[in-house]
Design a protein around this motif. Sequence first.
Motif, short mmCIF file in Angstrom:
data_model
loop_
_atom_site.label_atom_id
_atom_site.label_comp_id
_atom_site.label_asym_id
_atom_site.label_seq_id
_atom_site.Cartn_x
_atom_site.Cartn_y
_atom_site.Cartn_z
N ILE A 108 0.85 -1.20 0.00
CA ILE A 108 0.00 0.00 0.00
C ILE A 108 0.89 1.26 0.00
O ILE A 108 0.64 2.21 -0.74
CB ILE A 108 -0.94 -0.01 1.22
N ALA A 124 0.99 0.45 -12.81
CA ALA A 124 0.40 -0.60 -13.64
C ALA A 124 0.86 -1.96 -13.16
O ALA A 124 0.07 -2.93 -13.08
CB ALA A 124 0.79 -0.39 -15.10
N VAL A 127 -1.06 -2.85 -9.87
CA VAL A 127 -2.47 -3.24 -10.02
C VAL A 127 -2.58 -4.60 -10.71
O VAL A 127 -3.48 -5.39 -10.39
CB VAL A 127 -3.34 -2.16 -10.73
N ARG A 128 -1.64 -4.90 -11.63
CA ARG A 128 -1.70 -6.23 -12.26
C ARG A 128 -1.36 -7.31 -11.23
O ARG A 128 -1.96 -8.38 -11.21
CB ARG A 128 -0.76 -6.28 -13.47
N MET A 130 -1.90 -7.15 -8.05
CA MET A 130 -3.05 -7.28 -7.14
C MET A 130 -4.17 -8.07 -7.82
O MET A 130 -4.84 -8.89 -7.19
CB MET A 130 -3.57 -5.89 -6.71
N ALA A 134 -5.75 -11.52 -6.57
CA ALA A 134 -7.20 -11.59 -6.29
C ALA A 134 -7.83 -12.74 -7.07
O ALA A 134 -8.72 -13.43 -6.56
CB ALA A 134 -7.86 -10.27 -6.63
N GLN A 138 -9.95 -16.44 -5.60
CA GLN A 138 -11.38 -16.67 -5.82
C GLN A 138 -11.78 -18.08 -5.38
O GLN A 138 -11.02 -19.03 -5.53
CB GLN A 138 -11.70 -16.57 -7.32
N PRO B 184 -4.90 -3.76 0.23
CA PRO B 184 -4.32 -2.88 -0.79
C PRO B 184 -5.25 -2.56 -1.95
O PRO B 184 -5.18 -1.46 -2.51
CB PRO B 184 -3.09 -3.68 -1.28
N ILE B 185 -6.15 -3.48 -2.30
CA ILE B 185 -7.07 -3.21 -3.42
C ILE B 185 -8.11 -2.17 -2.99
O ILE B 185 -8.38 -1.21 -3.72
CB ILE B 185 -7.73 -4.52 -3.90
N ALA B 188 -6.46 1.22 -2.83
CA ALA B 188 -6.22 1.79 -4.17
C ALA B 188 -7.53 2.31 -4.76
O ALA B 188 -7.56 3.37 -5.40
CB ALA B 188 -5.60 0.73 -5.07
N ARG B 191 -8.42 5.64 -3.17
CA ARG B 191 -7.63 6.76 -3.69
C ARG B 191 -8.11 7.16 -5.08
O ARG B 191 -8.20 8.34 -5.41
CB ARG B 191 -6.14 6.39 -3.70
N LYS B 328 -11.54 -9.08 -6.33
CA LYS B 328 -11.15 -9.31 -7.73
C LYS B 328 -11.84 -8.31 -8.66
O LYS B 328 -11.23 -7.78 -9.58
CB LYS B 328 -11.50 -10.73 -8.16
N ALA B 331 -10.08 -5.04 -8.36
CA ALA B 331 -8.74 -5.12 -8.96
C ALA B 331 -8.85 -5.10 -10.49
O ALA B 331 -8.05 -4.44 -11.16
CB ALA B 331 -8.03 -6.39 -8.48
N ASP B 332 -9.83 -5.81 -11.03
CA ASP B 332 -10.01 -5.80 -12.49
C ASP B 332 -10.35 -4.40 -12.99
O ASP B 332 -9.89 -3.98 -14.06
CB ASP B 332 -11.11 -6.79 -12.89
N LEU B 334 -9.41 -1.62 -11.58
CA LEU B 334 -8.17 -0.83 -11.49
C LEU B 334 -7.23 -1.16 -12.64
O LEU B 334 -6.55 -0.27 -13.17
CB LEU B 334 -7.49 -1.08 -10.14
N VAL B 335 -7.19 -2.42 -13.04
CA VAL B 335 -6.35 -2.81 -14.19
C VAL B 335 -6.85 -2.11 -15.45
O VAL B 335 -6.06 -1.60 -16.25
CB VAL B 335 -6.33 -4.34 -14.37
N LYS B 338 -5.71 1.52 -14.98
CA LYS B 338 -4.30 1.85 -14.75
C LYS B 338 -3.33 0.76 -15.16
O LYS B 338 -2.12 0.93 -14.99
CB LYS B 338 -4.07 2.15 -13.27
N GLY B 339 -3.84 -0.35 -15.64
CA GLY B 339 -2.94 -1.49 -15.86
C GLY B 339 -2.26 -1.52 -17.20
O GLY B 339 -1.49 -2.44 -17.50
N GLY B 340 -2.50 -0.50 -18.04
CA GLY B 340 -1.96 -0.56 -19.40
C GLY B 340 -0.52 -0.13 -19.54
O GLY B 340 0.19 -0.56 -20.44
N ALA B 341 -0.04 0.73 -18.63
CA ALA B 341 1.32 1.28 -18.77
C ALA B 341 2.37 0.21 -18.54
O ALA B 341 2.20 -0.68 -17.72
CB ALA B 341 1.51 2.42 -17.78
N ARG B 342 3.47 0.26 -19.31
CA ARG B 342 4.57 -0.72 -19.15
C ARG B 342 5.84 0.01 -18.80
O ARG B 342 6.05 1.11 -19.20
CB ARG B 342 4.78 -1.50 -20.46
#
Lengths: 144, 342
Positions: A108, A124, A127-128, A130, A134, A138, B184-185, B188, B191, B328, B331-332, B334-335, B338-342
């Motif tokens: 965090i 990025a 979040v991936r 996490m 997750a 499941q 943490p999820i 996030a 925020r 989940k 988190a999905d 958030l991806v 925000k999950g696209g950047a490399r």
Amino acid sequence: MKPSPDLVLNQAFAKIAMEMGPALPAGYGQGSATTTGVLLLLVAQEFNRAADIRAKENSAMRTLFTEAAAAAGGDLGARLKAAAGEREADLNVATLDKANAALKALLIELHTHAERAGDAALEARIVRLMAEAAAARQVFLPAM
Amino acid sequence: MSGDLEARIVRYLAHRMPEAGRVSVLALSRIHGGASRETFRVRIDAERGGIRGLIFRRDPVSTLIETEREIEFAAYRSFMDSAVPVPAALFLERDLDWLERPFFVMEEVEGCTAGSILAADPYGAHRRKIGEQFFSILGAIAKRDVASSDLARRMTVPDPGSAWRLELDKWEKVIDEDELEPQPIARAAIRWMRANPPPPAARVSIVHGDYRTGNFLFDGTGTIRAILDWEMAHLGDPLEDLAWALDPLWSSDRAHPGGMLTREEAIAVWEKASGLKADAKALRWWSMFASFKGLAIWISSAKEFQAGTNTDPVMAFSGIYCLPFHNKRLADMLVELKGGAR
């Protein structure tokens, strides 16, 4: 342990939710029996994988911390580096959970740091990580 | 214990319904699923009035959702004799002498059933008919004048621009107080929601707070007869209820939220009934909030079960199944953001 615990729990689910529950009068007792049976099924799903998913989560966070520590720098960087170097004394779920909680607290902090620093690539990655964790946690309901 | 409860109920009804004459209890049973209240079905025979069904909703020792029963009672009262079907709310009782804890009494809506989130197809052949009513009634709730409602006399009417913040603050506090481990999820998501607030509410409405499959009764013809479980009712943005009703947790059929209509069909029915537009950007925010609020509730219920303060199996189910589900889902989301950047 034989029969294996997950098999025992699955059979207990079938017995409670499919036989004992429906035999009770409709109402609180029947509903509680069905829910209790479903709980056993869900715990059965967790039994075999519990240590594995926690160990993998902890390892993934430590790998991330190793790579992010230098860029973070300062006190946070030092704590990330220290956490990355730690290892659990055993594979008991309680031990793994304790380490997992400490690592998540640090995650965090790292995530907040990445957002403030505008580090989109690190955000990025977090979040991936996490989302993968997750997904692994499941559990799935039976068709009823 | 049930004999004692029966005797207490008879004494209470004699006190509250003297016009009914002598009252006897024909049947008394607890209803499953009330994690925030203990719910009892009571069939009585009154000397004057005959046989009728009553529902007693009693505060539990420990509750999944810390709510005031006055709010729930006021919510039922706010919709009596309206397009929103609710059971008649009869008595609100705060005196602990009667049943040890506060409770309220409603008329039983007989001959009905509730859908279950465990059922693969909870409404069968009636799914479309029920879905159209379900989202139309939700539109009617959004349309209800707030100022003249019982609820408005018991709580502050929020500013349209701050409704989201009040709810986010409330549920963040629940996580702060009840988390058994770091989240943490959820953190996030909080925020992101604070940094990307929704547009102001198009209208401040009564928000049911838990409008979903399982919280309404329908009869054998597929007619919705009662909207129940108003314990989280408040005033706010009506999109909060729409997003909650559309959350994927409520049905295993992901193409039909709640096991009824498609998401697009549901939104169209709601828009027509409410006279409001479901702004896509706002609905995205409220969808994230819905899963976040769910997560907060499941975190709280897991804590109650772990602490032994409420060992109802529903509380454990919330922690074991619902909590990872919404983790989940968030988190999905958030991806996606925000999950696209490399």
